[in-house]
Motif scaffolding. Structure first.
Motif, PDB file in Angstrom:
ATOM      1  N   SER A 130       0.828  -1.213   0.000  1.00  0.00           N
ATOM      2  CA  SER A 130       0.000   0.000   0.000  1.00  0.00           C
ATOM      3  C   SER A 130       0.858   1.256   0.000  1.00  0.00           C
ATOM      4  O   SER A 130       0.535   2.244  -0.672  1.00  0.00           O
ATOM      5  CB  SER A 130      -0.922   0.012   1.227  1.00  0.00           C
ATOM      6  N   THR A 131       1.954   1.224   0.761  1.00  0.00           N
ATOM      7  CA  THR A 131       2.814   2.403   0.829  1.00  0.00           C
ATOM      8  C   THR A 131       3.726   2.506  -0.398  1.00  0.00           C
ATOM      9  O   THR A 131       3.910   3.594  -0.947  1.00  0.00           O
ATOM     10  CB  THR A 131       3.666   2.374   2.106  1.00  0.00           C
ATOM     11  N   LEU A 132       4.272   1.378  -0.847  1.00  0.00           N
ATOM     12  CA  LEU A 132       5.212   1.428  -1.964  1.00  0.00           C
ATOM     13  C   LEU A 132       4.522   1.743  -3.290  1.00  0.00           C
ATOM     14  O   LEU A 132       5.124   2.353  -4.178  1.00  0.00           O
ATOM     15  CB  LEU A 132       5.983   0.107  -2.074  1.00  0.00           C
ATOM     16  N   LEU A 133       3.257   1.327  -3.415  1.00  0.00           N
ATOM     17  CA  LEU A 133       2.553   1.626  -4.664  1.00  0.00           C
ATOM     18  C   LEU A 133       2.170   3.104  -4.779  1.00  0.00           C
ATOM     19  O   LEU A 133       1.558   3.510  -5.763  1.00  0.00           O
ATOM     20  CB  LEU A 133       1.311   0.749  -4.794  1.00  0.00           C
ATOM     21  N   GLY A 177       7.043   4.112   3.543  1.00  0.00           N
ATOM     22  CA  GLY A 177       7.027   2.725   3.098  1.00  0.00           C
ATOM     23  C   GLY A 177       8.421   2.135   3.009  1.00  0.00           C
ATOM     24  O   GLY A 177       8.650   0.986   3.400  1.00  0.00           O
ATOM     25  N   LEU A 178       9.392   2.919   2.508  1.00  0.00           N
ATOM     26  CA  LEU A 178      10.777   2.452   2.417  1.00  0.00           C
ATOM     27  C   LEU A 178      11.353   2.190   3.803  1.00  0.00           C
ATOM     28  O   LEU A 178      12.080   1.208   4.012  1.00  0.00           O
ATOM     29  CB  LEU A 178      11.629   3.483   1.673  1.00  0.00           C
ATOM     30  N   PHE A 179      11.021   3.053   4.756  1.00  0.00           N
ATOM     31  CA  PHE A 179      11.469   2.831   6.136  1.00  0.00           C
ATOM     32  C   PHE A 179      10.856   1.553   6.709  1.00  0.00           C
ATOM     33  O   PHE A 179      11.530   0.792   7.414  1.00  0.00           O
ATOM     34  CB  PHE A 179      11.114   4.031   7.012  1.00  0.00           C
ATOM     35  N   LEU A 180       9.574   1.310   6.420  1.00  0.00           N
ATOM     36  CA  LEU A 180       8.909   0.110   6.933  1.00  0.00           C
ATOM     37  C   LEU A 180       9.566  -1.152   6.374  1.00  0.00           C
ATOM     38  O   LEU A 180       9.785  -2.123   7.106  1.00  0.00           O
ATOM     39  CB  LEU A 180       7.422   0.134   6.572  1.00  0.00           C
ATOM     40  N   VAL A 181       9.873  -1.141   5.081  1.00  0.00           N
ATOM     41  CA  VAL A 181      10.540  -2.297   4.464  1.00  0.00           C
ATOM     42  C   VAL A 181      11.905  -2.528   5.095  1.00  0.00           C
ATOM     43  O   VAL A 181      12.298  -3.671   5.375  1.00  0.00           O
ATOM     44  CB  VAL A 181      10.695  -2.087   2.945  1.00  0.00           C
ATOM     45  N   ARG A 203       8.335  -7.034   6.109  1.00  0.00           N
ATOM     46  CA  ARG A 203       9.074  -7.406   4.905  1.00  0.00           C
ATOM     47  C   ARG A 203       8.882  -8.891   4.582  1.00  0.00           C
ATOM     48  O   ARG A 203       8.661  -9.257   3.433  1.00  0.00           O
ATOM     49  CB  ARG A 203      10.562  -7.088   5.099  1.00  0.00           C
ATOM     50  N   ASP A 204       8.949  -9.732   5.615  1.00  0.00           N
ATOM     51  CA  ASP A 204       8.767 -11.172   5.410  1.00  0.00           C
ATOM     52  C   ASP A 204       7.361 -11.483   4.909  1.00  0.00           C
ATOM     53  O   ASP A 204       7.177 -12.336   4.031  1.00  0.00           O
ATOM     54  CB  ASP A 204       9.034 -11.933   6.715  1.00  0.00           C
ATOM     55  N   GLY A 205       6.361 -10.795   5.483  1.00  0.00           N
ATOM     56  CA  GLY A 205       4.980 -11.027   5.056  1.00  0.00           C
ATOM     57  C   GLY A 205       4.756 -10.631   3.612  1.00  0.00           C
ATOM     58  O   GLY A 205       4.060 -11.319   2.862  1.00  0.00           O
ATOM     59  N   PHE A 206       5.375  -9.529   3.213  1.00  0.00           N
ATOM     60  CA  PHE A 206       5.262  -9.066   1.828  1.00  0.00           C
ATOM     61  C   PHE A 206       5.908 -10.077   0.871  1.00  0.00           C
ATOM     62  O   PHE A 206       5.296 -10.478  -0.130  1.00  0.00           O
ATOM     63  CB  PHE A 206       5.931  -7.696   1.701  1.00  0.00           C
ATOM     64  N   LEU A 207       7.133 -10.502   1.175  1.00  0.00           N
ATOM     65  CA  LEU A 207       7.845 -11.441   0.303  1.00  0.00           C
ATOM     66  C   LEU A 207       7.137 -12.793   0.261  1.00  0.00           C
ATOM     67  O   LEU A 207       7.102 -13.452  -0.789  1.00  0.00           O
ATOM     68  CB  LEU A 207       9.289 -11.609   0.792  1.00  0.00           C
TER      69      LEU A 207
END
Length: 299
Positions: free
Chosen positions: A46-49, A195-199, A206-210
């Protein structure tokens, strides 16, 4: 024109809520996993998009110059927005969309309080509307007309709805000096940076996204991209409405219509058994909608 923009925002946001419910219930990360990992995928994407909005507006707007004051306000508005999104996704792990979304009507009370602090006035009918809204929120939360201690959902939604009001108010202040589209652009720059900070800093996210990218690939990315596109269109229209409305609270006054749209979509295209809505909850959602209308249109 702000009225039309607000209705478009309500309908598109109801579509977003519906897809969010689907993405939550169709999550391959098991119930035994960390809740942070379970919602990490949707928060990160949501943040990166936001890059989609940044690129689109960057190409559309010929002049992105902005005063320092408006820039600070636009960037600051990104913080409560991301806090709002994060709390929203955590709540979806436990509660269905039709219980969470109408309680954002509480933001109308917060926004009215903020505007009172900046010189607006309130009447008895507005106070009556607040009472009706609070009653509807309580009934929706408890699913009964009898008094009992409010549940965790209602208590959580008080500060969460405040975040939405703060973000809207900051955008309204920033757009007084600069085009709302420019303010919207820099708000999403702020969201992208967060979003970059969260990643980088939060490993479970990050693990959930990947995990979801690896195991759900096209389904997760496709629906997320569709959802973020609709979401950013929706937020654009609400920012336009906020910038044009006589009071920012007028926009939140129509927020209850979003819940009605969402109920219609769930009725036509049910997702999960938890989306079944009781008659008491139907009445509560109508009360919330009516209460918000009283606050703003008969004050």
């Amino acid at each position: 024109m702000w009225f039309v923009y607000t209705i478009i925002h309500c309908f598109t946001m109801a579509l977003v809520n519906y897809i969010d419910e689907y993405l939550t219930s169709n999550n391959k990360v098991t119930d035994q996993e960390s809740p942070h990992k379970r919602i990490g995928g949707v928060i990160i994407i949501s943040t990166l998009l936001s890059v989609v909005t940044i690129a689109s507006l960057g190409l559309y707007i010929s002049d992105l110059s902005i005063s320092n004051h408006s820039l600070y306000l636009a960037l600051a508005s990104a913080v409560p927005m991301v806090i709002l999104w994060t709390a929203y996704f955590y709540l979806f792990l436990i509660y269905p969309a039709h219980q969470v979304v109408p309680l954002f009507g509480l933001s109308s009370i917060w926004l009215l309080v903020i505007e009172l602090l900046f010189g607006a006035h309130v009447t008895f009918t507005a106070l009556l509307g607040i009472g009706v809204l609070v009653l509807g929120a309580y009934i929706l939360d408890s699913d009964t007309f009898r008094w009992k201690v409010p549940t965790k959902l209602l208590l959580i939604m008080l500060p969460v709805s405040l975040m939405w009001s703060v973000s809207l108010f900051l955008v309204r202040l920033a757009s007084a000096e600069t085009s709302v589209l420019t303010v919207f652009f820099y708000q999403y720059v702020g969201i992208g940076v967060i979003g970059l900070f969260l990643v980088s800093l939060i490993k479970p996210y990050r693990d959930g996204f990947l995990y979801r990218v690896k195991n759900q690939g096209g389904n997760f990315l496709g629906f997320s991209l569709l959802n973020e596109t609709i979401s950013q269109i929706s937020f654009l229209f609400v920012m336009l409405a906020i910038s044009l409305a006589p009071l920012g609270a007028y926009v939140t006054a129509l927020g209850g219509v979003q819940s009605i749209f969402l109920l219609i979509i769930f009725f036509l295209f049910p997702i999960h058994e938890r989306n079944q809505i009781s008659p008491t909850q139907w009445m509560a959602i109508i009360l919330i909608t009516f209460g918000v209308f009283i606050i703003e249109f008969w004050k």
